[in-house]
Each structure stands twice: as C-alpha cells, then as structure tokens.
Design a protein around this motif. Structure first.
Motif: not given
Ligand code: OGA
Ligand code: MN
Length: 297
Positions: A109, A111, A136, A266, A277, A281
C-alpha cells in the motif's frame, strides 16, 4: 546517473542499494545538526532514491519529528506502530483491533491514499524488533510503470480508482469492532467522506516522472464492474510489486528510514504476534496541489 557522495566533500557517506533502482544507505551523518547544504543534499537524494536508510541512528522522540519536518509538514507526529499495548500487554488475538491494523499492513500500500490528501512520506524507526519476520518491504512504482509495454501504459493512464480503508480492511476481514479501551487502538484512516478518487498514474511532483499509484486501498476502477476491477487491480498489484522492484529491510533496533510515499508502496512481513514489535511512524503530509484526490479538488 547518481553521484556517490564522499565524506570528504559532504558530511555523510551514501551507498546505493544495488538490488533495485531505489534506496540508499546513509551513514556518518548527524541528522539533528544538518547544515543547509547537507539538508539540501538529503532532500534531493530522497527525491531521487525514494528510500534513505540510516542504520544505528537512534533518533530521539523529538528528534524523529524534527528530522521529518525537513521533508514537509506532518500529517501526524511520531506514533507507535506496535502490538505492545500501553499497559504492557501484547496484542495477539486475531479479533483484536490493534492486531487487525498491523495485519492489514501486510498488504502492499501507499499511506493515506484513503484520505483527501495522500501522504508525502514517512520517517519510520525501529525500537523493538522480533527475531523473525517483521521486515518492512518497499516496491518501486516508477520502475513498475517503466516496465509496462506501450499499450498497458496507455490503458492505465486513462484510469482512476477509489481508495478507501473501509474497502481494504473490509476485504481482508479486519474491520474494527471497537474494543481496546486502553487507548492503544487508533481508528485513523476510516475516512467517512466520499472515497478518494486517484489516477492510476501519478506524476511525481519533484522528478515529474510517472509512477503507478495502486495498493490494497484502491478499488472500483472507473469504467469497470466491481469484480472486473478487483481482478484487474489484483493482477496489476502483483505485476507492479515483482520481486525485482522490491527491497526488504531487516531491522535492527535504532535504524531509521525515510520513504517517498508518492512513488513507493510498502508492507510489513508477518511475524509471530506473541512477540513484541514496536516501530515509530511520523507521517509527512502531502502537498494539496499534487496529492489531493481528484474528487476533492
Ligand atoms: C505503516 C506501515 C509497516 C511496518 O506504519 O504505515 O505500513 O513495517 N508499517 O510496520
Ligand atoms: Mn503503511
């Protein structure tokens, strides 16, 4: 085409990833004390390479948002993307709304394409990293566009699609049911206005080069029946995210990246959700002149 910058000339070392046409690792730099010259180098490098990786940089909470502002105003400040709740519990039940958001991120996707203004990019850093999985990945939608034949380019250039988080989460069975009263769950993205209409081909505002704009939030391509559109988009997404156009980052605690959300898609790779985890962001807002949905102009 690209110059490897030398520490002797500038205050950083840049190494391009060789697996793909995007991504550079930047080291020997202090991201919080950039000279004007170094800021400009970082910005133009980001516009060209779309993904900059800063290993072992340990940005502070304020430092991460401060660095992100180099790329533009914030859509939202540093926010936890994590299965670790504020109360210390680990969210792992598939019916848990926090889990559903994270599992949704496993699909490719861009964002905030489901918001009236698509995000410009994100600064993303690793805090708690599971031993296995939780990488990621990014996929280069400029390379994907370039890899299409002339007739496919013409076809996609005439099409637009709606983007909605209700659609993507609903299709995957991840719509929220509204629990998680500890405040961990964040309903961001369930935009209640009309779904956002976006052309399948985006002209990058800085490079002026075309790239595909796809992903799991895109649905109901203009002029197609719903099932025809779904099949078309599934195939296009699969083609676009071909391995040859992707890079997956195996995180170490303290790593940070900044990605260009106008060009790259991503996703997160699955991990055992009984293990914590935590990623941070900071989302960089798109430019209304170039990232606004066409039905919101
Ligand atoms: C996001 C996402 C990917 C991840 O935070 O928008 O897609 O690796 N994260 O957590
Ligand atoms: Mn995302």
């Amino acid at each position: 085409m690209y110059v490897i910058l030398d520490k002797g000339l500038f205050n950083m070392k840049v190494t391009h990833l060789t697996e793909s046409e995007f991504g550079s690792v930047v080291t020997e730099i202090d991201l919080l004390n950039l000279s004007t010259e170094d800021s400009n180098i970082i910005l133009s490098l980001w516009n060209e390479r779309a993904l900059l990786i800063f290993p072992d940089i340990y940005l502070s909470p304020k430092g991460q948002d401060h660095f992100a502002r180099l790329f533009g105003a914030l859509e939202f400040p540093r926010t936890a993307i994590s299965n670790l709740g504020k109360d210390g519990i680990i969210h792992q039940d598939p019916a848990d709304d926090v889990v559903k958001v994270i599992r949704g991120n496993e699909g490719w996707h861009h964002d905030s394409t489901y918001m009236p203004i698509q995000a410009r990019g994100a600064v993303f850093s690793a805090d708690i990293v599971p031993k296995e999985g939780g990488l990621t990945g990014w996929a280069d939608m400029r390379a994907a566009y370039n890899a299409m034949n002339v007739s496919m380019k013409e076809k996609v250039s005439s099409l637009s699609a709606y983007h909605s988080y209700y659609y993507s989460q609903g299709r995957d069975g991840y719509l929220p049911n509204g629990q998680n009263s500890d405040g961990t769950y964040n309903a961001y993205g369930f935009h209640d206005g009309e779904a956002c209409l976006r052309p399948l081909v985006k002209i990058h505002p800085f490079t002026k080069l075309p790239n595909l704009l796809l992903g799991r939030h895109a649905h109901d391509v203009t002029g197609m029946l719903a099932n025809e559109s779904e099949e078309f988009m599934d195939q296009l997404n699969e083609f676009a995210c071909n391995e040859s156009r992707t890079y997956f980052h195996q995180w170490n605690e303290g790593d940070a990246v900044v990605w260009d959300n106008r060009r790259l898609m991503h996703r997160v790779t699955p991990y055992n959700m009984s293990k914590p985890r935590r990623m941070w962001h900071t989302r960089i807002a798109g430019d209304p002149n170039t990232e606004m949905a066409i039905n919101y102009r």
